[in-house]
Design a protein around this motif. Structure first.
Motif, short mmCIF file in Angstrom:
data_model
loop_
_atom_site.label_atom_id
_atom_site.label_comp_id
_atom_site.label_asym_id
_atom_site.label_seq_id
_atom_site.Cartn_x
_atom_site.Cartn_y
_atom_site.Cartn_z
N PRO A 66 23.55 0.98 21.73
CA PRO A 66 23.62 -0.44 21.37
C PRO A 66 22.89 -1.33 22.37
O PRO A 66 23.05 -1.19 23.58
CB PRO A 66 25.14 -0.73 21.37
N GLY A 67 22.07 -2.22 21.85
CA GLY A 67 21.33 -3.13 22.69
C GLY A 67 20.06 -2.56 23.27
O GLY A 67 19.29 -3.28 23.90
N VAL A 68 19.82 -1.26 23.07
CA VAL A 68 18.63 -0.62 23.64
C VAL A 68 17.80 0.07 22.56
O VAL A 68 16.61 -0.16 22.44
CB VAL A 68 19.02 0.39 24.74
N SER A 69 18.43 0.92 21.76
CA SER A 69 17.69 1.66 20.72
C SER A 69 18.53 1.67 19.44
O SER A 69 19.02 2.71 19.02
CB SER A 69 17.40 3.08 21.18
N GLU A 70 18.67 0.53 18.85
CA GLU A 70 19.50 0.40 17.64
C GLU A 70 18.67 0.55 16.38
O GLU A 70 17.46 0.27 16.36
CB GLU A 70 20.18 -0.97 17.63
N LEU A 71 19.32 0.97 15.31
CA LEU A 71 18.68 1.02 14.00
C LEU A 71 18.58 -0.39 13.43
O LEU A 71 19.46 -1.23 13.66
CB LEU A 71 19.51 1.90 13.05
N ASP A 72 17.53 -0.65 12.68
CA ASP A 72 17.37 -1.94 12.01
C ASP A 72 18.09 -1.86 10.67
O ASP A 72 17.70 -1.07 9.80
CB ASP A 72 15.89 -2.25 11.80
N PRO A 73 19.13 -2.65 10.46
CA PRO A 73 19.90 -2.54 9.21
C PRO A 73 19.09 -2.86 7.96
O PRO A 73 19.45 -2.44 6.87
CB PRO A 73 21.04 -3.55 9.41
N ALA A 74 17.99 -3.60 8.10
CA ALA A 74 17.18 -3.97 6.94
C ALA A 74 16.19 -2.87 6.55
O ALA A 74 15.68 -2.86 5.43
CB ALA A 74 16.43 -5.26 7.20
N PHE A 75 15.93 -1.94 7.46
CA PHE A 75 15.00 -0.85 7.17
C PHE A 75 15.68 0.22 6.32
O PHE A 75 16.88 0.43 6.38
CB PHE A 75 14.53 -0.20 8.48
N THR A 76 14.86 0.90 5.53
CA THR A 76 15.36 2.07 4.83
C THR A 76 15.25 3.28 5.74
O THR A 76 14.57 3.24 6.78
CB THR A 76 14.56 2.34 3.54
N VAL A 77 15.89 4.37 5.34
CA VAL A 77 15.80 5.60 6.12
C VAL A 77 14.35 6.06 6.20
O VAL A 77 13.86 6.43 7.27
CB VAL A 77 16.68 6.68 5.46
N GLU A 113 16.07 8.66 0.40
CA GLU A 113 15.47 8.13 1.63
C GLU A 113 15.16 6.64 1.54
O GLU A 113 14.80 6.01 2.53
CB GLU A 113 14.21 8.91 1.99
N ARG A 114 15.34 6.06 0.36
CA ARG A 114 15.16 4.60 0.19
C ARG A 114 16.45 3.83 0.49
O ARG A 114 16.50 2.61 0.35
CB ARG A 114 14.68 4.29 -1.22
N THR A 115 17.48 4.53 0.93
CA THR A 115 18.74 3.88 1.30
C THR A 115 18.56 3.03 2.56
O THR A 115 17.98 3.48 3.55
CB THR A 115 19.83 4.95 1.56
N SER A 116 19.05 1.80 2.52
CA SER A 116 18.98 0.94 3.71
C SER A 116 19.99 1.40 4.75
O SER A 116 21.05 1.94 4.42
CB SER A 116 19.28 -0.52 3.32
N VAL A 117 19.66 1.15 5.99
CA VAL A 117 20.56 1.53 7.09
C VAL A 117 21.92 0.87 6.93
O VAL A 117 22.96 1.48 7.22
CB VAL A 117 19.92 1.17 8.44
#
Length: 325
Positions: free
Chosen positions: A99-110, A164-168
């Motif tokens: 957290p705060g360093v290498s987080e996933l972007d919730p708007a991106f898909t897998v 794989e088109r599922t959003s984070v």
């Protein structure tokens, strides 16, 4: 280390990176994040950093992967000394979720996350020869790396709500953990570091997460995992209040060993701290360091050092200064 030149490694050595720490410590503006960390983990070990929130677990994880600069004691990862060769350590290590360093972007898909990481890997870590390959060949190589990492992380793309088109943001906690690990594995690191491994996981999911990390360690990658409660078969590094740290060997036979432990796996005694000023390195992400107060007695412990603020404050300050890795 056995008298060999620092950083010396051969092709015959295992893929995983050995980790050695001796009196390792990090101090922020308001106190110690952690100190007196001493242990040894062989290549392919599963190392669990356990302790309460605010006890310096994440700072220790980032320091051992070359993302935070320490000023007390020393450590080596794959024979590379810290903090002097932080940049080199970063090249052989990879972060899962932090957290705060290498987080996933919730708007991106897998798929977007995977393609972006493969592109970055090819752009910054690939050889000149690889960059000159035909586009179709480069795409096939990237796809192969993605597939390899996804399999190793146990991420079943077909089982996701939209593949794989599922959003984070639509991923379950365990699947997000698997995705973050897959992204890290695309670079084929010698050491994988994962923060908050068991956070918000059910007992069943927690068991699956540790089974995954065991499989990666068994395949040769050294694994560092921050958690609230470590499994018995891991090399356990426990961060405590007052910046004290203990280490305990696995309950079952395993590849990891602990410096300073007895054959029965009892808790290692904290190593004596050093007045370490560190060596200048080239890393961009650093934490403020400080020189520890002189000991008044040889047997003085970290808990008796009243010159510093709380561990939680030191850890928060140090982590806030890392920026993005």
């Amino acid at each position: 280390m056995g008298g060999e030149p620092v950083g010396a490694e051969t092709e015959e050595q295992p893929h995983g990176a050995a980790v050695v720490a001796d009196g390792f410590g990090l101090k922020g503006p308001r106190g110690w994040a952690f100190r007196e960390v001493s242990f040894r983990a062989e290549p392919g070990a599963l190392v669990a950093i356990e302790g309460p929130s605010g006890s310096g677990r994440t700072c220790l994880l980032l320091a051992l992967t070359g993302r935070m600069r320490t000023k007390e004691g020393h450590a080596e990862v794959g024979g590379l000394p810290l903090p002097r060769r932080m940049a080199a350590v970063r090249r052989i290590t990879a972060l899962g979720q932090v957290p705060g360093v290498s987080e996933l972007d919730p708007a991106f898909t897998v798929a977007e996350h995977l393609r972006e990481r493969a592109l970055l890997q090819r752009r910054f870590d690939g050889s000149v020869r690889a960059l000159l390959r035909r586009p179709a060949e480069r795409a096939a190589t990237a796809r192969a790396r993605i597939d390899e990492a996804v399999r190793a992380a146990g991420l079943d793309l077909d089982a996701l709500p939209k593949g794989e088109r599922t959003s984070v943001r639509d991923l379950e906690r365990l699947e997000a953990l698997r995705l973050s690990i897959a992204l890290a594995l695309i670079g084929r690191p010698r050491l994988l570091a994962v923060d908050d491994t068991d956070l918000k996981l059910s007992d069943a999911d927690r068991a699956e997460a540790w089974a995954l990390l065991r499989s990666l360690a068994a395949a040769g990658t050294t694994v560092l995992a921050v958690c609230s409660e470590a499994p018995e078969d891991a090399l356990r590094i426990t961060t405590l209040s007052g910046a004290r740290t203990t280490a305990a060997a696995p309950a079952a036979p395993g590849p990891a060993t602990t410096a300073g432990t007895e054959g029965d796996g009892t808790t290692a005694a904290p190593a004596a701290t050093t007045d370490g000023t560190g060596e200048d390195g080239t890393a961009e992400d650093t934490a403020s360091g400080g020189t520890p107060a002189d000991r008044t007695a040889a047997g003085e412990t970290a808990a008796e050092d009243t010159t510093d603020a709380t561990t939680e404050e030191g850890a928060a300050d140090a982590l806030a200064e890392t920026g993005r890795a």
